[in-house]
Design a protein around this motif. Structure first.
Motif, PDB file in Angstrom:
ATOM      1  N   ARG A 108       0.843  -1.208   0.000  1.00  0.00           N
ATOM      2  CA  ARG A 108       0.000   0.000   0.000  1.00  0.00           C
ATOM      3  C   ARG A 108       0.872   1.249   0.000  1.00  0.00           C
ATOM      4  NH1 ARG A 108      -2.772   1.829   3.728  1.00  0.00           N
ATOM      5  NH2 ARG A 108      -4.482   2.695   2.532  1.00  0.00           N
ATOM      6  N   THR A 109       1.987   1.189   0.721  1.00  0.00           N
ATOM      7  CA  THR A 109       2.900   2.335   0.765  1.00  0.00           C
ATOM      8  C   THR A 109       3.598   2.518  -0.576  1.00  0.00           C
ATOM      9  OG1 THR A 109       3.274   1.948   3.127  1.00  0.00           O
ATOM     10  CG2 THR A 109       4.859   3.340   1.971  1.00  0.00           C
ATOM     11  N   GLU A 110       4.100   1.415  -1.145  1.00  0.00           N
ATOM     12  CA  GLU A 110       4.789   1.490  -2.436  1.00  0.00           C
ATOM     13  C   GLU A 110       3.860   1.997  -3.533  1.00  0.00           C
ATOM     14  OE1 GLU A 110       6.293  -2.398  -3.074  1.00  0.00           O
ATOM     15  OE2 GLU A 110       7.766  -2.294  -1.444  1.00  0.00           O
ATOM     16  N   ASN A 111       2.610   1.571  -3.482  1.00  0.00           N
ATOM     17  CA  ASN A 111       1.624   2.008  -4.486  1.00  0.00           C
ATOM     18  C   ASN A 111       0.988   3.342  -4.140  1.00  0.00           C
ATOM     19  OD1 ASN A 111       2.070  -0.378  -5.874  1.00  0.00           O
ATOM     20  ND2 ASN A 111       0.326  -1.436  -4.940  1.00  0.00           N
ATOM     21  N   GLN A 112       1.318   3.883  -2.963  1.00  0.00           N
ATOM     22  CA  GLN A 112       0.775   5.157  -2.478  1.00  0.00           C
ATOM     23  C   GLN A 112      -0.756   5.146  -2.536  1.00  0.00           C
ATOM     24  OE1 GLN A 112       2.782   8.499  -4.288  1.00  0.00           O
ATOM     25  NE2 GLN A 112       4.785   7.790  -3.622  1.00  0.00           N
ATOM     26  N   THR A 113      -1.315   4.058  -2.022  1.00  0.00           N
ATOM     27  CA  THR A 113      -2.775   3.887  -2.043  1.00  0.00           C
ATOM     28  C   THR A 113      -3.481   5.018  -1.303  1.00  0.00           C
ATOM     29  OG1 THR A 113      -2.487   1.487  -2.128  1.00  0.00           O
ATOM     30  CG2 THR A 113      -4.652   2.307  -1.466  1.00  0.00           C
ATOM     31  N   ALA A 114      -2.986   5.355  -0.115  1.00  0.00           N
ATOM     32  CA  ALA A 114      -3.617   6.422   0.665  1.00  0.00           C
ATOM     33  C   ALA A 114      -3.562   7.753  -0.073  1.00  0.00           C
ATOM     34  CB  ALA A 114      -2.936   6.552   2.027  1.00  0.00           C
ATOM     35  N   VAL A 115      -2.458   8.015  -0.764  1.00  0.00           N
ATOM     36  CA  VAL A 115      -2.317   9.262  -1.521  1.00  0.00           C
ATOM     37  C   VAL A 115      -3.410   9.363  -2.576  1.00  0.00           C
ATOM     38  CG1 VAL A 115      -0.822  10.549  -3.112  1.00  0.00           C
ATOM     39  CG2 VAL A 115       0.164   9.424  -1.102  1.00  0.00           C
ATOM     40  N   GLY A 116      -3.696   8.245  -3.255  1.00  0.00           N
ATOM     41  CA  GLY A 116      -4.752   8.242  -4.264  1.00  0.00           C
ATOM     42  C   GLY A 116      -6.120   8.518  -3.672  1.00  0.00           C
ATOM     43  N   ALA A 123      -6.298  12.171  -2.744  1.00  0.00           N
ATOM     44  CA  ALA A 123      -6.451  13.039  -3.924  1.00  0.00           C
ATOM     45  C   ALA A 123      -7.913  13.086  -4.369  1.00  0.00           C
ATOM     46  CB  ALA A 123      -5.557  12.544  -5.060  1.00  0.00           C
ATOM     47  N   ARG A 124      -8.570  11.930  -4.377  1.00  0.00           N
ATOM     48  CA  ARG A 124      -9.994  11.884  -4.713  1.00  0.00           C
ATOM     49  C   ARG A 124     -10.813  12.687  -3.720  1.00  0.00           C
ATOM     50  NH1 ARG A 124     -11.423   6.411  -3.726  1.00  0.00           N
ATOM     51  NH2 ARG A 124     -13.553   7.215  -3.927  1.00  0.00           N
ATOM     52  N   MET A 125     -10.488  12.549  -2.456  1.00  0.00           N
ATOM     53  CA  MET A 125     -11.226  13.261  -1.414  1.00  0.00           C
ATOM     54  C   MET A 125     -11.052  14.775  -1.556  1.00  0.00           C
ATOM     55  SD  MET A 125     -10.825  12.887   2.734  1.00  0.00           S
ATOM     56  CE  MET A 125      -9.162  13.602   2.752  1.00  0.00           C
ATOM     57  N   ILE A 126      -9.831  15.210  -1.810  1.00  0.00           N
ATOM     58  CA  ILE A 126      -9.568  16.647  -1.937  1.00  0.00           C
ATOM     59  C   ILE A 126     -10.285  17.227  -3.147  1.00  0.00           C
ATOM     60  CG2 ILE A 126      -7.761  18.367  -2.311  1.00  0.00           C
ATOM     61  CD1 ILE A 126      -5.866  16.398  -0.755  1.00  0.00           C
ATOM     62  N   SER A 127     -10.299  16.507  -4.248  1.00  0.00           N
ATOM     63  CA  SER A 127     -11.020  16.979  -5.439  1.00  0.00           C
ATOM     64  C   SER A 127     -12.508  17.101  -5.152  1.00  0.00           C
ATOM     65  CB  SER A 127     -10.791  16.018  -6.612  1.00  0.00           C
ATOM     66  OG  SER A 127      -9.440  16.036  -7.021  1.00  0.00           O
ATOM     67  N   ALA A 128     -13.051  16.127  -4.418  1.00  0.00           N
ATOM     68  CA  ALA A 128     -14.474  16.174  -4.069  1.00  0.00           C
ATOM     69  C   ALA A 128     -14.766  17.343  -3.132  1.00  0.00           C
ATOM     70  CB  ALA A 128     -14.896  14.857  -3.428  1.00  0.00           C
ATOM     71  N   ALA A 161     -16.676  11.912   1.440  1.00  0.00           N
ATOM     72  CA  ALA A 161     -16.798  10.917   2.507  1.00  0.00           C
ATOM     73  C   ALA A 161     -16.481   9.524   1.989  1.00  0.00           C
ATOM     74  CB  ALA A 161     -18.207  10.960   3.105  1.00  0.00           C
ATOM     75  N   ALA A 162     -16.915   9.213   0.774  1.00  0.00           N
ATOM     76  CA  ALA A 162     -16.661   7.891   0.195  1.00  0.00           C
ATOM     77  C   ALA A 162     -15.163   7.652   0.006  1.00  0.00           C
ATOM     78  CB  ALA A 162     -17.393   7.745  -1.133  1.00  0.00           C
ATOM     79  N   ALA A 163     -14.432   8.664  -0.449  1.00  0.00           N
ATOM     80  CA  ALA A 163     -12.985   8.527  -0.644  1.00  0.00           C
ATOM     81  C   ALA A 163     -12.278   8.307   0.692  1.00  0.00           C
ATOM     82  CB  ALA A 163     -12.426   9.762  -1.347  1.00  0.00           C
ATOM     83  N   LEU A 164     -12.694   9.054   1.709  1.00  0.00           N
ATOM     84  CA  LEU A 164     -12.133   8.881   3.047  1.00  0.00           C
ATOM     85  C   LEU A 164     -12.394   7.470   3.562  1.00  0.00           C
ATOM     86  CD1 LEU A 164     -13.155   9.000   6.293  1.00  0.00           C
ATOM     87  CD2 LEU A 164     -10.870   9.803   5.680  1.00  0.00           C
ATOM     88  N   GLN A 165     -13.605   6.984   3.387  1.00  0.00           N
ATOM     89  CA  GLN A 165     -13.950   5.648   3.867  1.00  0.00           C
ATOM     90  C   GLN A 165     -13.199   4.558   3.099  1.00  0.00           C
ATOM     91  OE1 GLN A 165     -18.121   6.236   3.395  1.00  0.00           O
ATOM     92  NE2 GLN A 165     -18.401   7.062   5.450  1.00  0.00           N
ATOM     93  N   ASP A 166     -12.957   4.783   1.822  1.00  0.00           N
ATOM     94  CA  ASP A 166     -12.144   3.833   1.050  1.00  0.00           C
ATOM     95  C   ASP A 166     -10.715   3.771   1.601  1.00  0.00           C
ATOM     96  OD1 ASP A 166     -14.231   3.142  -0.591  1.00  0.00           O
ATOM     97  OD2 ASP A 166     -13.625   4.440  -2.254  1.00  0.00           O
ATOM     98  N   ASP A 167     -10.197   4.920   2.017  1.00  0.00           N
ATOM     99  CA  ASP A 167      -8.867   4.975   2.613  1.00  0.00           C
ATOM    100  C   ASP A 167      -8.822   4.143   3.895  1.00  0.00           C
ATOM    101  OD1 ASP A 167      -6.237   5.802   3.133  1.00  0.00           O
ATOM    102  OD2 ASP A 167      -6.908   7.586   4.223  1.00  0.00           O
TER     103      ASP A 167
END
Length: 239
Positions: A180-188, A191-196, A206-212
């Motif tokens: 997850r760190t190598e793929n920067q999953t949380a960063v993705g 980014a979705r959350m910030i755009s929303a 909220a959905a992006a945060l919950q996916d994180d």
């Protein structure tokens, strides 16, 4: 824990400063589940007497962020898979709610700050090694700066309480140099959350945060409790 503590500056309210310093170690996962704490060593590291350290530790015990072991020593709680499931379900609800409430108060300055933090998080993840410890701090700063934007102090106390319990377990995610760190999953997800947030889309944010939260949960369950399947109610909660 004591090597992570530095002497406190001669200002502020001593008891609260000590409490906040120990809380920060728990919130950012810089101590391990089961780690024993020495009140004397912490007092020496902070440059204070035993009294404020004892008061802070016993307050954290009452909040279940620390516990008294059978031999009467103080330690960071060892969390069970069932407790981790429950706290994660609670986090999905309350942190998702905090994001929704924050949307009405989002400013361009906050959006830029969140983007800067997310870029720093990506950088720390790319660097790996010792930088992963700094990634934990940046991740916490990003989440809490957004939650505080909701201007709901009682809600923040509830969120802080859950992070005090979950923080040490998150060592096994951000600090481990995981996939997850190598793929920067949380960063993705961030980014979705910030755009929303920028589009004032509370549902998407909220959905992006919950996916994180869910993605970290699934990874940690797999690594910490390999014989336990991830809780379906966590994976599907609020989806």
């Amino acid at each position: 824990m004591t090597k992570l503590l530095n002497p406190l500056p001669p200002r502020g309210t001593l008891g609260m400063d000590v409490l906040n310093r120990i809380k920060d170690l728990l919130l950012t996962g810089r101590v391990m589940p089961g780690e024993r704490l020495s009140l004397r060593s912490m007092a020496e590291a902070l440059g204070v007497s035993m009294m404020p350290v004892r008061e802070a530790v016993y307050r954290l015990i009452s909040d279940q962020a620390l516990e008294v072991a059978p031999n009467r020593s103080i330690r960071v709680p060892v969390m069970s898979a069932e407790q981790f499931d429950e706290i994660t379900r609670i986090r999905l609800l309350i942190e998702g709610y905090a994001v929704r409430e924050a949307v009405a108060h989002v400013t361009p300055a906050l959006i830029q700050s969140l983007r800067d933090l997310n870029q720093e998080l990506a950088l720390r993840m790319s660097e790996g090694g010792d930088s992963l410890g700094k990634a934990v701090l940046v991740n916490k700063a990003l989440h809490f700066s957004l939650y505080e934007t909701a201007h709901m102090p009682m809600l923040m106390k509830i969120i802080e309480s859950s992070w005090l319990r979950i923080g040490p377990v998150l060592n096994y995610d951000l600090r481990s140099g995981s996939e997850r760190t190598e793929n920067q999953t949380a960063v993705g997800h961030h980014a979705r959350m910030i755009s929303a947030l920028e589009q004032a889309d509370a549902d998407a944010a909220a959905a992006a945060l919950q996916d994180d939260i869910r993605s970290a949960y699934c990874y940690i369950v797999e690594k910490q409790w390999p014989k336990k399947a991830p809780d379906v109610s966590v994976q599907s909660a609020l989806s």
